[in-house]
Enzyme design. Structure first.
Site, PDB file in Angstrom:
ATOM      1  N   LYS A 101       0.838  -1.205   0.000  1.00  9.20           N
ATOM      2  CA  LYS A 101       0.000   0.000   0.000  1.00  9.20           C
ATOM      3  C   LYS A 101       0.875   1.258   0.000  1.00  9.20           C
ATOM      4  CE  LYS A 101      -1.375   1.620   4.343  1.00  9.20           C
ATOM      5  NZ  LYS A 101      -1.046   2.995   4.567  1.00  9.20           N
ATOM      6  N   ASN A 102       1.958   1.247   0.779  1.00  9.67           N
ATOM      7  CA  ASN A 102       2.755   2.460   0.910  1.00  9.67           C
ATOM      8  C   ASN A 102       3.665   2.726  -0.294  1.00  9.67           C
ATOM      9  OD1 ASN A 102       1.438   2.984   3.253  1.00  9.67           O
ATOM     10  ND2 ASN A 102       3.095   2.358   4.616  1.00  9.67           N
ATOM     11  N   CYS A 148      -4.338   7.760  10.010  1.00  9.51           N
ATOM     12  CA  CYS A 148      -4.339   7.271  11.397  1.00  9.51           C
ATOM     13  C   CYS A 148      -3.937   8.392  12.346  1.00  9.51           C
ATOM     14  CB  CYS A 148      -3.352   6.114  11.542  1.00  9.51           C
ATOM     15  SG  CYS A 148      -3.899   4.622  10.710  1.00  9.51           S
ATOM     16  N   ARG A 195       1.071  14.850  13.005  1.00  7.23           N
ATOM     17  CA  ARG A 195       1.722  14.407  11.754  1.00  7.23           C
ATOM     18  C   ARG A 195       1.896  15.647  10.886  1.00  7.23           C
ATOM     19  NH1 ARG A 195      -0.804   8.715   9.783  1.00  7.23           N
ATOM     20  NH2 ARG A 195       1.132   8.658   8.582  1.00  7.23           N
ATOM     21  N   ASP A 236       5.356   0.677  11.877  1.00 10.67           N
ATOM     22  CA  ASP A 236       4.097  -0.021  11.574  1.00 10.67           C
ATOM     23  C   ASP A 236       4.093  -1.440  12.142  1.00 10.67           C
ATOM     24  OD1 ASP A 236       3.168   2.155  10.186  1.00 10.67           O
ATOM     25  OD2 ASP A 236       3.990   1.485   8.290  1.00 10.67           O
ATOM     26  N   ARG A 251      -8.260  -0.086   5.488  1.00  7.76           N
ATOM     27  CA  ARG A 251      -7.482   0.952   4.794  1.00  7.76           C
ATOM     28  C   ARG A 251      -6.162   0.387   4.284  1.00  7.76           C
ATOM     29  NH1 ARG A 251      -6.349   4.865   8.490  1.00  7.76           N
ATOM     30  NH2 ARG A 251      -4.885   5.392   6.866  1.00  7.76           N
TER      31      ARG A 251
HETATM   32  N1  EPU Z   1       7.141  14.657   9.958  1.00  6.29           N
HETATM   33  C1  EPU Z   1       7.375  16.003  10.182  1.00  6.29           C
HETATM   34  N2  EPU Z   1       7.213  16.860   9.116  1.00  6.29           N
HETATM   35  C2  EPU Z   1       6.852  16.431   7.883  1.00  6.29           C
HETATM   36  C3  EPU Z   1       6.622  15.053   7.670  1.00  6.29           C
HETATM   37  C4  EPU Z   1       6.783  14.180   8.731  1.00  6.29           C
HETATM   38  O1  EPU Z   1       7.707  16.416  11.291  1.00  6.29           O
HETATM   39  O2  EPU Z   1       6.716  17.283   6.983  1.00  6.29           O
HETATM   40  C5  EPU Z   1       7.272  13.718  11.079  1.00  6.29           C
HETATM   41  C6  EPU Z   1       5.928  13.071  11.406  1.00  6.29           C
HETATM   42  O3  EPU Z   1       5.154  13.889  12.227  1.00  6.29           O
HETATM   43  C7  EPU Z   1       6.357  11.769  12.058  1.00  6.29           C
HETATM   44  C8  EPU Z   1       7.703  11.461  11.396  1.00  6.29           C
HETATM   45  O4  EPU Z   1       8.097  12.633  10.718  1.00  6.29           O
HETATM   46  O5  EPU Z   1       6.572  11.972  13.428  1.00  6.29           O
HETATM   47  C9  EPU Z   1       7.655  10.319  10.413  1.00  6.29           C
HETATM   48  O6  EPU Z   1       6.692  10.596   9.415  1.00  6.29           O
HETATM   49  P1  EPU Z   1       6.870  10.177   7.884  1.00  6.29           P
HETATM   50  O7  EPU Z   1       6.659  11.400   7.067  1.00  6.29           O
HETATM   51  O8  EPU Z   1       8.115   9.389   7.686  1.00  6.29           O
HETATM   52  O9  EPU Z   1       5.640   9.201   7.727  1.00  6.29           O
HETATM   53  P2  EPU Z   1       4.474   9.305   6.655  1.00  6.29           P
HETATM   54  O10 EPU Z   1       5.037   9.576   5.322  1.00  6.29           O
HETATM   55  O11 EPU Z   1       3.392  10.161   7.186  1.00  6.29           O
HETATM   56  C10 EPU Z   1       4.670   6.775   6.030  1.00  6.29           C
HETATM   57  C11 EPU Z   1       3.714   5.624   5.963  1.00  6.29           C
HETATM   58  C12 EPU Z   1       3.323   5.228   7.363  1.00  6.29           C
HETATM   59  C13 EPU Z   1       4.579   4.844   8.135  1.00  6.29           C
HETATM   60  C14 EPU Z   1       5.576   5.998   8.124  1.00  6.29           C
HETATM   61  C15 EPU Z   1       6.906   5.675   8.758  1.00  6.29           C
HETATM   62  C16 EPU Z   1       2.578   6.015   3.884  1.00  6.29           C
HETATM   63  C17 EPU Z   1       1.320   6.357   3.192  1.00  6.29           C
HETATM   64  N3  EPU Z   1       2.534   6.027   5.212  1.00  6.29           N
HETATM   65  O12 EPU Z   1       3.955   7.817   6.697  1.00  6.29           O
HETATM   66  O13 EPU Z   1       2.476   4.103   7.249  1.00  6.29           O
HETATM   67  O14 EPU Z   1       4.246   4.545   9.471  1.00  6.29           O
HETATM   68  O15 EPU Z   1       5.835   6.391   6.751  1.00  6.29           O
HETATM   69  O16 EPU Z   1       7.512   4.607   8.118  1.00  6.29           O
HETATM   70  O17 EPU Z   1       3.579   5.719   3.256  1.00  6.29           O
HETATM   71  C18 EPU Z   1       0.657   2.727   7.803  1.00  6.29           C
HETATM   72  O18 EPU Z   1       0.879   2.120   6.748  1.00  6.29           O
HETATM   73  O19 EPU Z   1      -0.148   2.329   8.670  1.00  6.29           O
HETATM   74  C19 EPU Z   1       1.369   3.977   8.061  1.00  6.29           C
HETATM   75  C20 EPU Z   1       1.001   4.842   8.997  1.00  6.29           C
END
Ligand code: EPU
Length: 433
Positions: free
Chosen positions: A22-23, A117, A122, A306, A399
């Site tokens: 999915k990611n 979630c 975030r 995750d 999801r």
């Molecule tokens: N963060 C910031 N600023 C930003 C972006 C992120 O401070 O502009 C912080 C977030 O608040 C968080 C940390 O960085 O504390 C990590 O966030 P990241 O951006 O790496 O995660 P994401 O892109 O929002 C993706 C996956 C998540 C997975 C995380 C970490 C997708 C769609 N989602 O989220 O997957 O947990 O990377 O590996 O790719 C899931 O599949 O259930 C899921 C939540």
């Protein structure tokens, strides 16, 4: 409201082919907006986030087509609008991936705050700061953000404050279509980032170094199309591995990539599971497992956030303690109160979930707080011998899993889903200390 009904105690036995991650799929779907030719994607999971993404693409002018048992085809089309509809954007975090492609194509994009979630704050500052460095102008309105550009976006040398997966993917898409060269430093190295870069390269982009902290991109005015199979879902792989650890038994994952699942496989081995890494991955669990002690989640190649609640579910009946600190998300363990409702000995201290293994769990009515937390409750329920558990709010699970219940049933588990009228409210207190 959707329910999972699980009777625990049956050891799992069998094999399961993993769908595409999915990611990987979600950013790739957004990136198809940059493509002027047809894209064909194989093994795309039928999850609700994918469904939402396809609706979003349709609203924006693409024509996704998905006959039963056939690959997903996305034909090019003119961009129809530059406003992401509120209901679709707010339904998932991945609406953020539409910022860069829509801005490239229409010169403007308006987006409400993305959903997803509730794992704590975030932020999206890195996405926006990186885009601003490439020439985007950012305007905030109450609850929405608008990005515009004068002329085309230009390449930039940008260092990410932290290796955010999503921000790296946003900036990859932005840089792929920008004029000139970009360097992204401090980039996330997760396999899904490399997968997006591989997809973009197959469509004609010029990206080097994805999967390392420094990514170099030479912008290309227009991308073509391609046929692509995104990588297998390592988190679903981890879910099924932890299901075997929780219920006992032997589960084969013939297309799993052991090197992408090292984090969870090594911990399951430490807990006493047998892991084979030839022709995919096979996990076998017998008898009582051992707690794995103190561990922390981290960015790739660390222990994936995750996977944290999934491993926790498998450790609830282990002998000895397990302490998992999540360094990425503040509220990763909202499922802990529900574990406690099943009789588990758990406490959450700040970002750390502390588990003192109990010999047995009992059935309970519980509530999925989020996607992985919901899946973790199902896994915990598989370990409650001959007891019925009900997981409410199971829509969260859909999801990210194309029917987790059917996957587990195929492995012999007693898991059914039911849709019931109305909504039951969770009365478990959160056990954050
Ligand atoms: N963060 C910031 N600023 C930003 C972006 C992120 O401070 O502009 C912080 C977030 O608040 C968080 C940390 O960085 O504390 C990590 O966030 P990241 O951006 O790496 O995660 P994401 O892109 O929002 C993706 C996956 C998540 C997975 C995380 C970490 C997708 C769609 N989602 O989220 O997957 O947990 O990377 O590996 O790719 C899931 O599949 O259930 C899921 C939540």
């Amino acid at each position: 409201m959707k329910q999972y009904r699980i009777v625990g105690g049956t050891p799992l036995q069998g094999r399961c082919v993993l769908p595409a991650a999915k990611n990987s799929v979600l950013p790739i779907l957004a990136a198809t907006l940059l493509c002027s030719e047809t894209v064909v994607l194989h093994r795309v999971p039928r999850t609700s986030d994918v469904r939402t993404s396809l609706q979003l693409l349709e609203t924006l002018g693409k024509t996704p087509c998905r006959p039963p048992r056939a690959p997903l085809t996305i034909a090019p089309g003119p961009m129809l609008c530059s406003e992401l509809p509120w209901d679709l954007a707010a339904a998932m975090r991945s609406s953020i991936f539409y910022l860069a492609p829509v801005l490239h194509k229409t010169g403007r994009v308006t987006m409400p705050m993305p959903g997803g979630c509730r794992l704590g704050p975030r932020l999206i500052d890195i996405h926006l700061e990186g885009l601003a460095r490439m020439g985007a102008k950012i305007t905030w309105q109450p609850k929405t953000v608008t990005l515009t550009r004068n002329g085309v976006l230009h390449g930039a040398d940008y260092t990410l404050r932290i290796p955010s997966v999503g921000a790296t993917e946003t900036l990859l898409m932005a840089a792929a279509g920008a004029q000139g060269a970009s360097v992204l430093r401090g980039a996330a190295c997760e396999p899904e980032v490399k997968d997006l870069a591989d997809f973009l390269n197959r469509c004609g982009a010029d990206i080097h170094g994805a999967g390392t902290p420094i990514i170099r991109v030479r912008g290309t005015p227009e991308l073509g199309g391609c046929a692509f199979t995104p990588l297998p879902d390592r988190i679903i792989g981890a879910t099924l591995a932890c299901a075997a650890a929780s219920a006992g038994g032997r589960v084969e994952l013939p297309n799993a990539r052991a090197d992408e699942m090292q984090d969870i496989l090594q911990l399951l081995e430490r807990a006493g599971c047998r892991v084979e890494r030839q022709n995919g991955v096979c996990i076998q669990a017998e008898g009582r497992l051992q707690g794995v002690g103190k561990i922390c989640t981290g960015a790739w190649p660390g222990f994936a956030t995750d996977n944290a609640p999934l491993l926790a579910a498998a450790m609830l009946r282990a002998e000895g303690t397990t302490e998992i600190c999540d360094t990425l998300f503040e509220k990763r363990f909202a499922c802990a109160a529900q574990f406690a409702a099943m009789g588990a000995d758990v406490q959450v201290k700040g970002r750390t979930l502390c588990i003192a293994g109990r010999q047995t769990l009992h059935g309970a009515e519980c509530y999925a707080p989020d996607l992985r937390g919901g899946a973790a409750l199902v896994l915990a329920a598989l370990g409650a011998q001959n007891e019925l558990s009900t997981v409410w709010d199971a829509g969260h699970i859909d999801r990210g899993y194309p029917c987790l219940a059917a996957m587990l049933r195929k492995l012999g588990a007693n898991v059914r889903t039911k849709t019931v009228q109305g909504r039951k409210i969770d009365t478990q207190p959160l056990i954050y200390l």
